[in-house]
Structure formats: structure tokens, C-alpha cells
Design a protein around this motif. Structure first.
Motif, PDB file in Angstrom:
ATOM      1  N   PHE A  65     -11.791  51.394 -10.713  1.00 47.11           N
ATOM      2  CA  PHE A  65     -10.307  51.062 -10.500  1.00 47.11           C
ATOM      3  C   PHE A  65     -10.050  50.257  -9.440  1.00 47.11           C
ATOM      4  O   PHE A  65     -10.389  50.597  -8.246  1.00 47.11           O
ATOM      5  CB  PHE A  65      -9.775  52.488 -10.156  1.00 47.11           C
ATOM      6  CG  PHE A  65      -9.878  53.765 -11.276  1.00 47.11           C
ATOM      7  CD1 PHE A  65      -9.377  53.621 -12.531  1.00 47.11           C
ATOM      8  CD2 PHE A  65     -10.666  54.777 -10.843  1.00 47.11           C
ATOM      9  CE1 PHE A  65      -9.885  54.617 -13.271  1.00 47.11           C
ATOM     10  CE2 PHE A  65     -10.796  55.689 -11.577  1.00 47.11           C
ATOM     11  CZ  PHE A  65     -10.253  55.659 -12.888  1.00 47.11           C
ATOM     12  N   HIS A  66      -9.784  48.885  -9.842  1.00 47.95           N
ATOM     13  CA  HIS A  66      -9.736  47.836  -8.810  1.00 47.95           C
ATOM     14  C   HIS A  66      -8.154  47.808  -8.290  1.00 47.95           C
ATOM     15  O   HIS A  66      -7.157  47.431  -9.310  1.00 47.95           O
ATOM     16  CB  HIS A  66     -10.216  46.563  -9.588  1.00 47.95           C
ATOM     17  CG  HIS A  66     -10.213  45.389  -8.482  1.00 47.95           C
ATOM     18  ND1 HIS A  66     -10.073  44.150  -9.288  1.00 47.95           N
ATOM     19  CD2 HIS A  66     -10.177  45.388  -7.324  1.00 47.95           C
ATOM     20  CE1 HIS A  66     -10.406  43.497  -8.062  1.00 47.95           C
ATOM     21  NE2 HIS A  66     -10.278  43.813  -7.120  1.00 47.95           N
ATOM     22  N   PHE A  67      -7.921  47.858  -7.090  1.00 47.30           N
ATOM     23  CA  PHE A  67      -6.649  47.772  -6.512  1.00 47.30           C
ATOM     24  C   PHE A  67      -6.446  46.413  -5.682  1.00 47.30           C
ATOM     25  O   PHE A  67      -7.294  45.836  -5.146  1.00 47.30           O
ATOM     26  CB  PHE A  67      -6.060  48.951  -5.514  1.00 47.30           C
ATOM     27  CG  PHE A  67      -5.752  50.052  -6.018  1.00 47.30           C
ATOM     28  CD1 PHE A  67      -4.769  50.656  -6.155  1.00 47.30           C
ATOM     29  CD2 PHE A  67      -7.091  50.937  -6.609  1.00 47.30           C
ATOM     30  CE1 PHE A  67      -4.482  52.036  -6.880  1.00 47.30           C
ATOM     31  CE2 PHE A  67      -6.872  52.225  -7.135  1.00 47.30           C
ATOM     32  CZ  PHE A  67      -5.329  52.769  -7.336  1.00 47.30           C
ATOM     33  N   ASP A  68      -5.325  45.768  -5.788  1.00 54.98           N
ATOM     34  CA  ASP A  68      -4.913  44.642  -5.010  1.00 54.98           C
ATOM     35  C   ASP A  68      -3.743  45.007  -4.469  1.00 54.98           C
ATOM     36  O   ASP A  68      -2.714  44.914  -5.072  1.00 54.98           O
ATOM     37  CB  ASP A  68      -4.944  43.340  -5.520  1.00 54.98           C
ATOM     38  CG  ASP A  68      -4.729  42.020  -4.722  1.00 54.98           C
ATOM     39  OD1 ASP A  68      -4.137  42.110  -3.677  1.00 54.98           O
ATOM     40  OD2 ASP A  68      -5.439  41.197  -4.966  1.00 54.98           O
ATOM     41  N   MET A  69      -3.448  45.520  -3.148  1.00 53.43           N
ATOM     42  CA  MET A  69      -2.378  45.798  -2.413  1.00 53.43           C
ATOM     43  C   MET A  69      -1.669  44.666  -1.628  1.00 53.43           C
ATOM     44  O   MET A  69      -0.779  44.914  -0.744  1.00 53.43           O
ATOM     45  CB  MET A  69      -2.479  46.849  -1.522  1.00 53.43           C
ATOM     46  CG  MET A  69      -3.409  48.265  -2.026  1.00 53.43           C
ATOM     47  SD  MET A  69      -1.982  49.160  -2.963  1.00 53.43           S
ATOM     48  CE  MET A  69      -2.448  48.473  -4.731  1.00 53.43           C
ATOM     49  N   TYR A  70      -1.948  43.458  -2.152  1.00 55.14           N
ATOM     50  CA  TYR A  70      -1.744  42.230  -1.211  1.00 55.14           C
ATOM     51  C   TYR A  70       0.080  42.280  -1.162  1.00 55.14           C
ATOM     52  O   TYR A  70       0.482  42.010  -0.187  1.00 55.14           O
ATOM     53  CB  TYR A  70      -2.289  40.929  -1.796  1.00 55.14           C
ATOM     54  CG  TYR A  70      -1.830  39.715  -0.790  1.00 55.14           C
ATOM     55  CD1 TYR A  70      -2.344  39.450   0.244  1.00 55.14           C
ATOM     56  CD2 TYR A  70      -0.868  38.864  -1.382  1.00 55.14           C
ATOM     57  CE1 TYR A  70      -1.764  38.268   1.112  1.00 55.14           C
ATOM     58  CE2 TYR A  70      -0.684  37.481  -0.900  1.00 55.14           C
ATOM     59  CZ  TYR A  70      -1.042  37.505   0.467  1.00 55.14           C
ATOM     60  OH  TYR A  70      -0.721  36.261   1.116  1.00 55.14           O
ATOM     61  N   ARG A  71       0.409  42.379  -2.367  1.00 55.15           N
ATOM     62  CA  ARG A  71       2.157  42.369  -2.490  1.00 55.15           C
ATOM     63  C   ARG A  71       2.835  43.496  -2.156  1.00 55.15           C
ATOM     64  O   ARG A  71       3.876  43.647  -2.331  1.00 55.15           O
ATOM     65  CB  ARG A  71       2.405  41.830  -3.994  1.00 55.15           C
ATOM     66  CG  ARG A  71       1.966  40.559  -4.117  1.00 55.15           C
ATOM     67  CD  ARG A  71       2.351  39.890  -5.539  1.00 55.15           C
ATOM     68  NE  ARG A  71       1.816  38.565  -5.783  1.00 55.15           N
ATOM     69  CZ  ARG A  71       2.110  37.461  -5.048  1.00 55.15           C
ATOM     70  NH1 ARG A  71       3.212  37.443  -4.473  1.00 55.15           N
ATOM     71  NH2 ARG A  71       1.523  36.527  -5.300  1.00 55.15           N
ATOM     72  N   VAL A  95     -10.442  48.977  -3.201  1.00 55.78           N
ATOM     73  CA  VAL A  95      -8.885  48.503  -2.848  1.00 55.78           C
ATOM     74  C   VAL A  95      -9.152  47.413  -1.936  1.00 55.78           C
ATOM     75  O   VAL A  95      -9.702  47.189  -0.593  1.00 55.78           O
ATOM     76  CB  VAL A  95      -8.356  49.673  -1.871  1.00 55.78           C
ATOM     77  CG1 VAL A  95      -6.859  49.346  -1.482  1.00 55.78           C
ATOM     78  CG2 VAL A  95      -8.090  51.126  -2.715  1.00 55.78           C
ATOM     79  N   GLU A  96      -8.362  46.349  -2.522  1.00 49.87           N
ATOM     80  CA  GLU A  96      -8.325  45.133  -1.535  1.00 49.87           C
ATOM     81  C   GLU A  96      -6.686  45.223  -1.053  1.00 49.87           C
ATOM     82  O   GLU A  96      -5.892  45.503  -1.413  1.00 49.87           O
ATOM     83  CB  GLU A  96      -8.266  43.658  -2.362  1.00 49.87           C
ATOM     84  CG  GLU A  96      -9.678  43.515  -3.137  1.00 49.87           C
ATOM     85  CD  GLU A  96      -9.581  42.331  -3.865  1.00 49.87           C
ATOM     86  OE1 GLU A  96      -9.105  41.355  -3.344  1.00 49.87           O
ATOM     87  OE2 GLU A  96     -10.307  41.985  -4.800  1.00 49.87           O
ATOM     88  N   TRP A  97      -6.953  44.658   0.663  1.00 50.55           N
ATOM     89  CA  TRP A  97      -5.616  44.833   1.265  1.00 50.55           C
ATOM     90  C   TRP A  97      -4.935  46.164   1.344  1.00 50.55           C
ATOM     91  O   TRP A  97      -3.943  46.411   0.847  1.00 50.55           O
ATOM     92  CB  TRP A  97      -4.578  43.812   0.629  1.00 50.55           C
ATOM     93  CG  TRP A  97      -4.965  42.287   0.573  1.00 50.55           C
ATOM     94  CD1 TRP A  97      -5.320  41.763  -0.677  1.00 50.55           C
ATOM     95  CD2 TRP A  97      -5.179  41.314   1.438  1.00 50.55           C
ATOM     96  NE1 TRP A  97      -5.898  40.536  -0.417  1.00 50.55           N
ATOM     97  CE2 TRP A  97      -5.580  40.068   0.981  1.00 50.55           C
ATOM     98  CE3 TRP A  97      -4.993  41.455   2.939  1.00 50.55           C
ATOM     99  CZ2 TRP A  97      -5.983  39.103   1.729  1.00 50.55           C
ATOM    100  CZ3 TRP A  97      -5.125  40.246   3.657  1.00 50.55           C
ATOM    101  CH2 TRP A  97      -5.704  39.120   2.894  1.00 50.55           C
ATOM    102  N   ASN A  98      -5.809  46.961   1.717  1.00 50.03           N
ATOM    103  CA  ASN A  98      -5.530  48.604   1.903  1.00 50.03           C
ATOM    104  C   ASN A  98      -3.803  48.869   2.468  1.00 50.03           C
ATOM    105  O   ASN A  98      -3.975  48.245   3.623  1.00 50.03           O
ATOM    106  CB  ASN A  98      -6.482  49.295   2.455  1.00 50.03           C
ATOM    107  CG  ASN A  98      -6.013  50.704   2.549  1.00 50.03           C
ATOM    108  OD1 ASN A  98      -5.770  51.382   1.739  1.00 50.03           O
ATOM    109  ND2 ASN A  98      -6.324  51.476   3.766  1.00 50.03           N
ATOM    110  N   LYS A  99      -3.254  49.372   1.794  1.00 48.55           N
ATOM    111  CA  LYS A  99      -2.027  50.122   2.458  1.00 48.55           C
ATOM    112  C   LYS A  99      -2.202  51.791   2.214  1.00 48.55           C
ATOM    113  O   LYS A  99      -1.089  52.288   2.838  1.00 48.55           O
ATOM    114  CB  LYS A  99      -0.881  49.411   1.582  1.00 48.55           C
ATOM    115  CG  LYS A  99      -0.490  48.121   1.791  1.00 48.55           C
ATOM    116  CD  LYS A  99      -0.107  47.513   2.994  1.00 48.55           C
ATOM    117  CE  LYS A  99       0.045  46.150   2.934  1.00 48.55           C
ATOM    118  NZ  LYS A  99      -0.680  45.161   2.184  1.00 48.55           N
ATOM    119  N   PHE A 100      -3.153  52.278   1.678  1.00 50.92           N
ATOM    120  CA  PHE A 100      -3.246  53.603   1.798  1.00 50.92           C
ATOM    121  C   PHE A 100      -3.303  54.219   3.456  1.00 50.92           C
ATOM    122  O   PHE A 100      -4.210  53.535   4.218  1.00 50.92           O
ATOM    123  CB  PHE A 100      -4.288  54.230   1.006  1.00 50.92           C
ATOM    124  CG  PHE A 100      -4.158  54.187  -0.383  1.00 50.92           C
ATOM    125  CD1 PHE A 100      -3.189  54.808  -1.203  1.00 50.92           C
ATOM    126  CD2 PHE A 100      -4.472  53.036  -1.242  1.00 50.92           C
ATOM    127  CE1 PHE A 100      -2.927  54.838  -2.481  1.00 50.92           C
ATOM    128  CE2 PHE A 100      -4.346  52.495  -2.694  1.00 50.92           C
ATOM    129  CZ  PHE A 100      -3.634  53.596  -3.146  1.00 50.92           C
TER     130      PHE A 100
END
Length: 130
Positions: A65-71, A95-100
Motif C-alpha cells: 500500500f503506497h501512500f503519498d501525503m504531499y497534498r 508512506v511518503e510525506w507522512n502526516k500520520f
């Protein structure tokens, strides 16, 4: 070390349930690392950045599961979207650009570009010690 070779070393140790938090500047190689990880996990699909969809799912030896949280603005938005549910599906979450704000025992990897397709990887001490 080659990005794909490093990603394979990480993938070879994964059992499912891990969360990998990738940090680094824009263009440092976070998605390239994820492509190498997917390849090492036997994913047949082309891996692309999920910048506009937040998450992409891939099937391999383990689900990826590949996440990108940039936005994503902040952790509240992440939880409103219900994205933390992926942590409990038995796959590997990248997770890229983690916000968790409450990831338990993540594998934290910082990617730094050194120019000319050279990258430096710094991985969390907790993971190295396992």
C-alpha cells in the motif's frame, strides 16, 4: 548503494504489517525506492506516485500500500479519509510525506539525493537492530 538493491535488502526482511515512513526532499528518490521495494516483493504492475489518489494498492508476495501525503494538510485530514485502516490489512505500508501522528514502530528511512543518480539512505536504528 543502488536504490533498487537497498530496497531489495529491506523487502527481504518484511513479513507483513510493517509501516515504512519515507522522508526526503522532493525528487530525492522516495518513489524510486518504492518501485524497487515493489519489484523485490514480486509486484508486476508499474508503480507510480499516488499524489492525487493518496494511496495505490499492489499485489505481490505481500500486499503493498503506497501512500503519498504531499497534498494532505494534516493528520486530521488523514483520519477523516480513513487511511489508517490500511495499517491493519497485513501488507506493507509505504508512506511518503507522512502526516500520520501515531504510527507504532515504523521503519523510518530518510532518502537524500547526492546528485548524478546517487542517493544516501538513513534507516531507523530500531529496524537495523531487529
Amino acid at each position: 548503494m543502488d536504490t533498487y538493491a537497498f530496497a531489495k535488502r529491506v523487502a527481504d526482511r518484511l513479513k507483513g504489517g510493517e509501516v515504512i515512513l519515507l522522508s526526503g526532499d522532493l525528487g530525492a528518490g522516495k518513489t524510486t525506492f518504492t518501485k524497487g521495494l515493489a519489484l523485490a516483493l514480486g509486484v508486476k504492475e508499474t508503480v507510480t506516485s499516488p499524489t492525487f489518489t493518496y494511496v495505490k494498492e499492489y499485489e505481490g508476495r505481500l500486499p503493498l500500500f503506497h501512500f503519498d501525503m504531499y497534498r494532505v494538510a494534516d493528520a486530521d485530514e488523514v483520519y477523516e479519509l480513513g487511511l489508517e485502516e490500511y495499517f491493519y490489512r497485513g501488507g506493507v505500508v509505504v508512506v511518503e510525506w507522512n502526516k500520520f501522528d501515531d504510527v507504532k514502530d515504523p521503519i523510518a528511512i530518510n532518502v537524500r539525493s547526492l546528485g548524478d543518480d546517487l542517493r544516501e539512505f538513513e534507516i531507523s536504528d530500531e529496524y537495523i537492530g531487529n
